[in-house]
Motif scaffolding. Structure first.
Motif, PDB file in Angstrom:
ATOM      1  N   VAL A 217      33.082  21.179  47.338  1.00 49.85           N
ATOM      2  CA  VAL A 217      34.260  20.333  48.178  1.00 49.85           C
ATOM      3  C   VAL A 217      35.538  20.779  48.040  1.00 49.85           C
ATOM      4  O   VAL A 217      35.931  21.145  46.777  1.00 49.85           O
ATOM      5  N   THR A 218      36.160  20.929  49.070  1.00 49.51           N
ATOM      6  CA  THR A 218      37.681  20.998  49.157  1.00 49.51           C
ATOM      7  C   THR A 218      38.327  20.129  49.706  1.00 49.51           C
ATOM      8  O   THR A 218      38.153  19.778  50.682  1.00 49.51           O
ATOM      9  N   LEU A 219      39.247  19.546  48.807  1.00 52.82           N
ATOM     10  CA  LEU A 219      40.308  18.506  49.383  1.00 52.82           C
ATOM     11  C   LEU A 219      41.497  19.063  49.404  1.00 52.82           C
ATOM     12  O   LEU A 219      41.827  20.280  49.325  1.00 52.82           O
ATOM     13  N   PRO A 220      42.485  18.272  50.122  1.00 53.07           N
ATOM     14  CA  PRO A 220      43.895  18.755  50.342  1.00 53.07           C
ATOM     15  C   PRO A 220      44.601  19.276  49.265  1.00 53.07           C
ATOM     16  O   PRO A 220      44.279  18.615  48.066  1.00 53.07           O
ATOM     17  N   LYS A 221      45.526  19.960  49.280  1.00 52.16           N
ATOM     18  CA  LYS A 221      46.359  20.614  48.131  1.00 52.16           C
ATOM     19  C   LYS A 221      46.868  19.402  47.456  1.00 52.16           C
ATOM     20  O   LYS A 221      47.612  18.350  47.891  1.00 52.16           O
ATOM     21  N   GLY A 222      46.568  19.603  46.064  1.00 55.88           N
ATOM     22  CA  GLY A 222      47.063  18.477  45.272  1.00 55.88           C
ATOM     23  C   GLY A 222      46.230  17.563  44.880  1.00 55.88           C
ATOM     24  O   GLY A 222      46.636  16.390  44.012  1.00 55.88           O
ATOM     25  N   VAL A 223      45.245  17.236  45.434  1.00 59.60           N
ATOM     26  CA  VAL A 223      44.122  16.104  45.424  1.00 59.60           C
ATOM     27  C   VAL A 223      42.943  16.652  44.664  1.00 59.60           C
ATOM     28  O   VAL A 223      42.331  17.821  45.035  1.00 59.60           O
ATOM     29  N   GLU A 224      42.715  16.043  43.230  1.00 62.05           N
ATOM     30  CA  GLU A 224      41.591  16.586  42.540  1.00 62.05           C
ATOM     31  C   GLU A 224      40.166  16.035  43.309  1.00 62.05           C
ATOM     32  O   GLU A 224      40.092  14.975  43.629  1.00 62.05           O
ATOM     33  N   PRO A 225      39.401  17.181  43.178  1.00 66.27           N
ATOM     34  CA  PRO A 225      37.959  16.973  43.767  1.00 66.27           C
ATOM     35  C   PRO A 225      37.075  16.175  42.678  1.00 66.27           C
ATOM     36  O   PRO A 225      36.038  15.767  43.348  1.00 66.27           O
ATOM     37  N   GLN A 226      37.592  16.093  41.555  1.00 68.73           N
ATOM     38  CA  GLN A 226      36.509  15.580  40.636  1.00 68.73           C
ATOM     39  C   GLN A 226      36.413  14.020  40.948  1.00 68.73           C
ATOM     40  O   GLN A 226      37.068  13.236  41.483  1.00 68.73           O
ATOM     41  N   GLY A 227      34.736  13.651  40.938  1.00 66.84           N
ATOM     42  CA  GLY A 227      34.376  12.440  41.169  1.00 66.84           C
ATOM     43  C   GLY A 227      33.979  12.249  42.535  1.00 66.84           C
ATOM     44  O   GLY A 227      33.477  11.296  43.121  1.00 66.84           O
ATOM     45  N   THR A 228      34.414  13.168  43.614  1.00 72.90           N
ATOM     46  CA  THR A 228      33.927  13.159  45.079  1.00 72.90           C
ATOM     47  C   THR A 228      32.456  13.164  45.021  1.00 72.90           C
ATOM     48  O   THR A 228      31.573  14.097  44.396  1.00 72.90           O
ATOM     49  N   GLU A 229      32.107  12.092  45.741  1.00 76.79           N
ATOM     50  CA  GLU A 229      30.434  12.072  45.805  1.00 76.79           C
ATOM     51  C   GLU A 229      29.940  12.791  46.910  1.00 76.79           C
ATOM     52  O   GLU A 229      30.513  12.946  48.024  1.00 76.79           O
ATOM     53  N   VAL A 230      28.564  13.317  46.707  1.00 72.22           N
ATOM     54  CA  VAL A 230      28.049  14.258  47.600  1.00 72.22           C
ATOM     55  C   VAL A 230      26.500  13.702  47.715  1.00 72.22           C
ATOM     56  O   VAL A 230      25.831  13.418  46.689  1.00 72.22           O
ATOM     57  N   PHE A 231      26.290  13.526  48.942  1.00 73.65           N
ATOM     58  CA  PHE A 231      24.902  13.010  49.429  1.00 73.65           C
ATOM     59  C   PHE A 231      24.133  13.891  50.301  1.00 73.65           C
ATOM     60  O   PHE A 231      24.672  14.700  51.022  1.00 73.65           O
ATOM     61  N   LEU A 232      22.932  13.929  49.849  1.00 72.98           N
ATOM     62  CA  LEU A 232      22.043  15.043  50.633  1.00 72.98           C
ATOM     63  C   LEU A 232      20.807  14.115  51.086  1.00 72.98           C
ATOM     64  O   LEU A 232      20.123  13.385  50.549  1.00 72.98           O
ATOM     65  N   GLN A 233      20.781  14.176  52.411  1.00 74.45           N
ATOM     66  CA  GLN A 233      19.801  13.496  53.206  1.00 74.45           C
ATOM     67  C   GLN A 233      18.627  14.518  53.509  1.00 74.45           C
ATOM     68  O   GLN A 233      19.031  15.529  53.900  1.00 74.45           O
ATOM     69  N   THR A 234      17.455  13.834  53.608  1.00 72.45           N
ATOM     70  CA  THR A 234      16.283  14.744  54.129  1.00 72.45           C
ATOM     71  C   THR A 234      15.499  14.069  55.202  1.00 72.45           C
ATOM     72  O   THR A 234      14.908  14.881  55.912  1.00 72.45           O
ATOM     73  N   TYR A 235      15.450  12.824  55.478  1.00 77.92           N
ATOM     74  CA  TYR A 235      15.110  11.952  56.115  1.00 77.92           C
ATOM     75  C   TYR A 235      15.855  11.078  57.055  1.00 77.92           C
ATOM     76  O   TYR A 235      16.733  10.517  56.775  1.00 77.92           O
TER      77      TYR A 235
END
Length: 293
Positions: A217-235
């Motif tokens: 995950v790449t966020l804007p400069k200066g914003v920490e990516p830690q804690g960003t949720e990532v969701f995977l859909q299959t259906y």
């Protein structure tokens, strides 16, 4: 189970909620308040919680006009505060002093609904901002209001336009909406963009295979990516089957066992900041177990 009750049973062991549910619990507006507000909107009136014990200058039989606005009308990552102001006047235009007005900020979320059901397209997360009384000129003000998301709930599907509501009810009884008044306005929360990159262990899968997705995950400069949720859909019926959170460096990895009817492979992200937009990425996955068309 599949939502419509037909076809093969849907495995749900890796998914935190049933396929027909909103994936993240939301605090909805109370049913009675929401219904009352809808009635009052149609009648150009307002409904509100019980007013404080301080006496108001409202007189039985009076009718009022309530307004609310903000300055500025939009916010961004570096500028999140607004002044909330409004007025209460009688129908003849004269100011209505000493009137208690309940002010709320409502962060709104788009309901995930692939079935086209006639359900409310929005979830609401309200927050009380205060209950100011109007002054001698019928005006009320709450300065320096933070337009932001202050709870720990997920920002998946958040709308970047926050609602400010003003409510006044003469007797404080939501069951009598005929003596209530309502107004609202919106504040645009201009969000910075983000992105997500990925690698998959295979592009063609079949029932029983383990699909592994790793990425960053790449966020804007200066914003920490830690804690960003990532969701995977299959259906297609289910917004996501598994989720994880990005590490300090933005990297993530997740795996799911493929079903014979999985047909929609997509990634979605939800940063923890209202002012950073999530990313959406379809995956080039083909399930060879699906019937040929």
């Amino acid at each position: 189970m599949r939502r419509g009750g037909t076809g093969a049973a849907r495995r749900n062991s890796s998914s935190p909620v049933p396929s027909w549910s909103c994936p993240v619990p939301r605090t909805s507006l109370p049913t009675r308040l929401a219904a009352t507000a809808a009635l009052l909107l149609a009648a150009s009136a307002l409904s509100a919680p019980t007013a404080s014990a301080k006496p108001s200058d409202a007189a039985p039989g009076d009718a009022y006009t309530l307004t609310v606005s903000t300055n500025p009308t939009s916010t961004d990552y570096d500028n999140r505060r607004v002044d909330v102001t409004g007025t209460v006047t009688k129908t003849d235009g004269t100011p209505a002093p000493n009137i208690p007005v309940t002010i709320q900020e409502v962060v709104r979320f788009t309901t995930w609904n692939p079935w086209g059901d006639p359900i409310d397209p929005t979830y609401y997360e309200p927050r009380d901002l205060g209950k100011p009384f109007t002054d001698a000129n019928g005006k009320f003000t709450i300065p320096d209001v933070d337009i932001d998301h202050v709870t720990g709930s997920s920002l998946l599907n958040v709308q970047h336009e926050v609602q400010i509501t003003a409510l006044y009810d003469e007797d404080g009884d939501l069951n009598t909406p005929q003596d209530g008044y309502y107004a609202d306005t919106t504040v645009a929360a201009d969000a910075k963009s983000s992105s997500v990159t990925y690698k998959v262990n295979k592009k063609k899968v079949k029932a029983g295979d383990i699909l592994t997705v790793q990425g960053k995950v790449t966020l804007p400069k200066g914003v920490e990516p830690q804690g960003t949720e990532v969701f995977l859909q299959t259906y297609w019926e289910q917004e996501y089957d598994v989720k994880t959170t990005a590490e300090d460096d933005g990297f993530f990895v997740m795996s799911v066992r493929v079903s014979g009817y999985d047909d929609t492979f997509e990634l979605r992200t939800a940063p923890t900041d209202l002012y950073v937009a999530g990313a959406h990425q379809p995956l080039p996955i083909t399930n060879t177990s699906l019937p040929r068309r």
